[in-house]
Design a protein around this motif. Structure first.
Motif, PDB file in Angstrom:
ATOM      1  N   GLY A 153     -88.325  91.801 -32.457  1.00 25.58           N
ATOM      2  CA  GLY A 153     -88.099  92.727 -33.314  1.00 25.58           C
ATOM      3  C   GLY A 153     -87.129  92.096 -33.896  1.00 25.58           C
ATOM      4  O   GLY A 153     -86.724  93.364 -34.904  1.00 25.58           O
ATOM      5  N   ARG A 160     -84.480  91.266 -37.054  1.00 26.12           N
ATOM      6  CA  ARG A 160     -85.044  91.210 -38.339  1.00 26.12           C
ATOM      7  C   ARG A 160     -83.374  91.130 -39.509  1.00 26.12           C
ATOM      8  O   ARG A 160     -82.467  91.364 -38.460  1.00 26.12           O
ATOM      9  N   LEU A 181     -89.549  84.500 -36.211  1.00 28.60           N
ATOM     10  CA  LEU A 181     -88.497  84.890 -36.808  1.00 28.60           C
ATOM     11  C   LEU A 181     -89.035  84.318 -38.649  1.00 28.60           C
ATOM     12  O   LEU A 181     -88.661  83.339 -38.475  1.00 28.60           O
ATOM     13  N   TRP A 225     -78.801  88.233 -37.358  1.00 24.58           N
ATOM     14  CA  TRP A 225     -80.527  88.931 -36.962  1.00 24.58           C
ATOM     15  C   TRP A 225     -80.574  90.524 -36.339  1.00 24.58           C
ATOM     16  O   TRP A 225     -79.633  90.451 -35.048  1.00 24.58           O
ATOM     17  N   GLY A 261     -84.583  95.548 -35.331  1.00 26.39           N
ATOM     18  CA  GLY A 261     -85.402  96.691 -36.300  1.00 26.39           C
ATOM     19  C   GLY A 261     -84.163  96.783 -37.531  1.00 26.39           C
ATOM     20  O   GLY A 261     -84.018  98.136 -38.241  1.00 26.39           O
ATOM     21  N   VAL A 264     -82.652  96.728 -41.230  1.00 26.83           N
ATOM     22  CA  VAL A 264     -83.263  96.067 -42.605  1.00 26.83           C
ATOM     23  C   VAL A 264     -82.538  95.929 -43.745  1.00 26.83           C
ATOM     24  O   VAL A 264     -80.628  96.108 -43.240  1.00 26.83           O
ATOM     25  N   GLU A 265     -82.407  94.384 -44.350  1.00 25.15           N
ATOM     26  CA  GLU A 265     -81.797  93.851 -44.778  1.00 25.15           C
ATOM     27  C   GLU A 265     -80.341  94.258 -46.132  1.00 25.15           C
ATOM     28  O   GLU A 265     -81.540  94.908 -46.851  1.00 25.15           O
TER      29      GLU A 265
END
Length: 389
Positions: free
Chosen positions: A13, A15, A320, A352, A355, A357-358
């Motif tokens: 997971g 991100r 990923l 990374w 979970g 968010v960029e």
């Protein structure tokens, strides 16, 4: 859900949380290390060694660029922060020195230089967990290959002095020493790997090299990466330039049990990574909470594969995607916030988190490094690389 399953789910997971702004001169990001915060809440640093012979330093949380150390006469091999003094960073250089800088200072001059012997070309190094010893490995010159040791005490007290070696090991490898890794909690133990295929574990408290050599394991290929794993870090693992994987249990040295936990000749053939394929391995990370060893590999288009290791074999945990656009060359795992930093041939440094968010308003630019940079980058052991499928 077991602890291992939970960790595997967290890894899958991951991100993108941050993406650093590429520098004006793109370069491959070859190695990454992060400092340990001296006090809770104090800022941490990221250091990256680059293919343009520079070291770049970033803020760990924001990935904001802080400074760059450049103008090196040779190729840099690796980057390591001191464990106790969190602002001191080391790198080995092919012109026969290991240098360290204080990242709080913009001064280009290193605070300490560890000099080797005249013929030394350093291609690997590490710093002991107590920060007392620095060790560097050489390329084979004539018929000689060395592990060179220095006393690293007082690095911040004696600015810009040059230290001579304490001594060398010269009998245990007969080819380039490609990787060195000190034990994470026992400062007297160090493991070295070479293109001769041997992985040697030493106890440097012993009086001479013969007595210091605890074990010799044979990977049957050229060693590209290695590390420690398992409870109390009693296991050693290595990856090879032709994408093999070996895993040994040093706790079995004095027993009748075999020390080999797993030997995979070609990980690309044993791990089925769906349609993406697996083109190469980058390295391993031991997850203390899960008591589990994971490998990190990837594809030439930048996908990152997370692979779980057990004595039964290797299995894909997750992939990923959407981060890098070219081969990933380096990573650094942070157990405190369970995050992963990755660097690649696309000149990108990515953070990374589970979970995440960029946080970015700009569209991702496809960062292909110019062919001139690619030509300048020296890939170690090209003969083995060329045999890859």
């Amino acid at each position: 859900m077991t602890a291992v399953e939970k960790v595997e789910e967290q890894l899958a997971g991951l991100r993108i949380a941050r993406r650093c702004v590429p520098s004006e001169e793109p370069a491959y990001l070859l190695d990454i290390d992060t400092s340990t915060a001296a006090q809770p809440g104090s800022s941490r640093f990221v250091a990256v060694s680059c293919s343009n012979k520079s070291i770049r330093v970033y803020d760990r949380e924001t990935l904001h660029f802080l400074r760059e150390y450049s103008g090196h006469p040779g190729i840099l091999s690796g980057v390591r922060f001191a464990h106790v003094c969190d602002s001191v960073v080391f790198s080995a250089c092919s012109e026969g020195t290991v240098k360290c800088w204080d990242v709080r200072s913009a001064a280009q001059k290193p605070v300490q230089v560890f000099s080797g012997y005249p013929s030394n070309v350093f291609i690997s190094f590490d710093v002991s967990c107590s920060d007392l010893i620095v060790c560097a490995g050489t390329e084979k010159v004539d018929k000689d290959t060395f592990l060179v040791f220095w006393d690293a005490r007082g690095i911040t007290d004696c600015a810009s002095t040059t230290k001579e070696p304490l001594g060398v090991y010269s009998e245990s490898h007969n080819d380039d020493i490609t990787k060195i890794c000190f034990h994470p909690i026992q400062p007297n133990l160090v493991v070295s790997g070479s293109t001769d295929g041997l992985v040697n574990v030493f106890d440097i408290n012993k009086d001479n090299e013969d007595d210091a050599l605890i074990s010799t394991c044979n990977s049957d290929s050229s060693v590209s990466s290695l590390g420690w794993s398992g409870e109390d870090y009693k296991q050693v693992y290595c990856m090879t330039h032709d994408e093999g994987f070996c895993w040994w249990d040093m706790a079995q040295l004095d027993t009748e049990e075999p020390i080999t936990l797993l030997h995979v000749l070609d990980v690309r053939e044993s791990v089925c990574a769906e349609n993406h394929g697996l083109h190469y391995l980058v390295g391993g990370l031991y997850h203390e909470k899960a008591g589990k060893l994971f490998l990190i590999g990837g594809t030439s288009t930048g996908n990152i594969h997370l692979i779980s290791c057990s004595t039964d074999g290797l299995s894909l945990v997750g992939t990923l995607c959407g981060g890098h656009s070219a081969t990933v060359r380096s990573f650094c795992w942070s157990p405190t916030d369970e995050s992963l930093l990755t660097g690649g041939e696309d000149a990108q440094l990515l953070l990374w988190k589970p979970g995440a968010v960029e946080r970015s308003l700009t569209k991702k630019a496809s960062l292909k490094v110019s062919s001139s940079v690619q030509k300048r980058v020296r890939v170690h052991n090209t003969s083995l690389k060329s045999r890859k499928k």
